[in-house]
Design a protein around this motif. Structure first.
Motif, mmCIF file in Angstrom:
data_model
loop_
_atom_site.group_PDB
_atom_site.id
_atom_site.type_symbol
_atom_site.label_atom_id
_atom_site.label_comp_id
_atom_site.label_asym_id
_atom_site.label_seq_id
_atom_site.Cartn_x
_atom_site.Cartn_y
_atom_site.Cartn_z
ATOM 1 N N HIS A 58 0.971 -1.198 0.000
ATOM 2 C CA HIS A 58 -0.135 0.064 -0.130
ATOM 3 C C HIS A 58 0.845 1.151 -0.103
ATOM 4 O O HIS A 58 0.590 2.222 -0.748
ATOM 5 C CB HIS A 58 -0.902 0.051 1.134
ATOM 6 N N LEU A 59 2.046 1.220 0.864
ATOM 7 C CA LEU A 59 2.875 2.458 0.852
ATOM 8 C C LEU A 59 3.502 2.577 -0.484
ATOM 9 O O LEU A 59 3.508 3.823 -0.932
ATOM 10 C CB LEU A 59 4.031 2.194 1.935
ATOM 11 N N THR A 99 3.282 4.970 10.535
ATOM 12 C CA THR A 99 2.381 4.205 10.553
ATOM 13 C C THR A 99 2.684 2.801 10.926
ATOM 14 O O THR A 99 4.024 2.427 11.395
ATOM 15 C CB THR A 99 1.870 4.024 8.995
ATOM 16 N N CYS A 139 -1.780 -1.633 9.105
ATOM 17 C CA CYS A 139 -2.666 -0.683 8.518
ATOM 18 C C CYS A 139 -2.467 -0.638 6.969
ATOM 19 O O CYS A 139 -1.174 -0.628 6.660
ATOM 20 C CB CYS A 139 -2.347 0.627 9.214
ATOM 21 N N VAL A 173 -2.579 2.473 4.276
ATOM 22 C CA VAL A 173 -2.590 3.659 3.993
ATOM 23 C C VAL A 173 -3.479 3.941 2.591
ATOM 24 O O VAL A 173 -3.125 3.254 1.703
ATOM 25 C CB VAL A 173 -1.376 4.574 3.849
ATOM 26 N N ASP A 174 -4.278 5.021 2.629
ATOM 27 C CA ASP A 174 -5.069 5.319 1.457
ATOM 28 C C ASP A 174 -4.330 5.943 0.348
ATOM 29 O O ASP A 174 -3.344 6.736 0.527
ATOM 30 C CB ASP A 174 -6.478 6.084 1.791
ATOM 31 N N PHE A 230 -2.939 9.809 0.925
ATOM 32 C CA PHE A 230 -2.695 10.239 2.109
ATOM 33 C C PHE A 230 -1.753 11.311 2.504
ATOM 34 O O PHE A 230 -1.805 11.911 3.695
ATOM 35 C CB PHE A 230 -2.407 8.872 3.086
ATOM 36 N N LEU A 231 -0.587 11.268 1.813
ATOM 37 C CA LEU A 231 0.737 11.877 2.225
ATOM 38 C C LEU A 231 0.657 13.212 1.885
ATOM 39 O O LEU A 231 0.882 14.118 2.998
ATOM 40 C CB LEU A 231 1.762 11.311 1.396
ATOM 41 N N LEU A 290 -1.159 6.713 12.127
ATOM 42 C CA LEU A 290 -0.980 7.865 11.113
ATOM 43 C C LEU A 290 -0.540 9.224 11.885
ATOM 44 O O LEU A 290 -1.666 9.819 12.037
ATOM 45 C CB LEU A 290 -2.032 8.011 10.101
ATOM 46 N N ALA A 322 -6.455 12.702 5.546
ATOM 47 C CA ALA A 322 -5.442 11.576 5.171
ATOM 48 C C ALA A 322 -5.716 10.402 6.154
ATOM 49 O O ALA A 322 -6.069 10.535 7.219
ATOM 50 C CB ALA A 322 -4.200 12.221 5.838
ATOM 51 N N VAL A 338 -6.019 6.271 7.041
ATOM 52 C CA VAL A 338 -5.156 4.874 7.183
ATOM 53 C C VAL A 338 -6.254 3.888 7.490
ATOM 54 O O VAL A 338 -7.120 4.235 8.461
ATOM 55 C CB VAL A 338 -4.150 5.036 8.072
#
Length: 314
Positions: A40-41, A100, A104, A106-107, A110-111, A161, A210, A212
């Motif tokens: 995901h990241l 994070t 989890c 992250v969407d 998000f960043l 997050l 943001a 997660v």
């Protein structure tokens, strides 16, 4: 990666790079979860430095997963979430550091909203929105919220997050090594860090945009134990604040206790949540009491009895 005793380093030149963001993902013995989190990241953290911190895994699979993902890796033989986060802080090159968790996801996107508040010089930290996998996030137009009071550290957000201006977190000594998962006081290290950022005169921004998603669920016995650990952590945190800043310590303690009692009353009819809240309250008073015997220096507990090092089985 250059191995050394207890630590594998992502490189020798760790000077802070202006504008760069370092995403730190701490993990221990959960290679499959780590692999998913890194996937995901990879799709969402383009341009950021990604650093996996191995918090004393018993074998080499964590390092292998990090290598396969093409990200930096550093290991601490001494376990403990705050210890791992501080090691990530030590090795981060980014002007901003994001934390994070390995359970989890992250969407996408998000960043950028998470680090956008750092365009304001007074902002020391920001946090995103945590949602559960069983409750997909609804679109929200809720604006970012700026927090300024020390007690607002309790409401700043979740450690799954959170982002900091790296220089500020370093100046505060990082996370309290005695608080957090893997230690006797198994929680509140994130709230404590946020409260210290606020106490130092910086603001914290909550960023609903943001997001997660928490993927890991717990059964009833784990739920109760988790709540007791959270209670121990926040009780110890309040006990520390009572000694380092008595006025804020009293306000933090009163707010935590009042909320805990209200939650217990509201959840009394459901056995699972009632037991969880009872465990939280037990933990709170125990942590408050036990914290009295731990030395404090510069707003942090002195880690007089760190966990034993874990050797890697090869």
């Amino acid at each position: 990666m250059t191995p050394s005793t207890g630590v594998s380093s992502p490189g020798d030149d760790r000077r802070t790079v202006p504008g760069l963001t370092t995403v730190v993902l701490c993990t221990r013995d959960r290679a499959s979860l780590l692999e998913d989190a890194l996937t995901h990241l990879a799709a969402a953290a383009g341009g950021a430095e990604v650093l996996v911190v191995d918090s004393g895994s018993i074998d080499d699979t964590t390092r292998q997963v990090a290598e396969q993902a093409g990200v930096d890796y550093v290991r601490s033989d001494v376990p403990g979430l705050s210890i791992a986060r501080n090691l990530g802080l030590e090795h981060a090159r980014g002007e901003f550091i994001v934390y994070t968790d390995d359970d989890c996801a992250v969407d996408p996107g998000f960043l950028a909203p998470l680090v956008a508040p750092f365009g304001i010089a007074t902002v020391g930290a920001s946090t995103g929105r945590l949602v559960d996998v069983s409750h997909p996030p609804a679109a929200t137009k809720e604006p970012a919220q700026v927090l300024s009071r020390t007690t607002a550290g309790l409401d700043a957000g979740h450690g799954a997050l959170m982002a900091f201006r790296t220089s500020i977190l370093r100046s505060l000594g990082g996370f309290d090594p005695v608080l957090g998962a893997g230690r006797r006081f198994g929680g509140a290290e994130d709230m404590d860090a946020m409260s210290r950022v606020l106490h130092a005169g910086h603001s914290v921004v909550r960023v609903p945009g943001a997001v997660v998603t928490h993927l890991f669920t717990r059964d009833d016995s784990e739920y109760e134990r988790l709540n007791e650990n959270y209670g121990l952590g926040i009780g110890a945190m309040c006990g520390k604040w009572l000694r380092t800043s008595s006025a804020d310590g009293r306000r933090l303690s009163a707010l935590v206790l009042r909320r805990a009692v209200v939650r217990y009353a509201r959840r009394f009819r459901r056995a699972r949540t009632r037991r969880g809240q009872a465990a939280y309250l037990r933990g709170f008073f125990r942590g408050l009491r036990e914290a009295r015997s731990i030395p404090v220096r510069d707003g942090l507990f002195v880690d007089t009895a760190p966990p034993s090092p874990v050797a890697v089985a090869r």
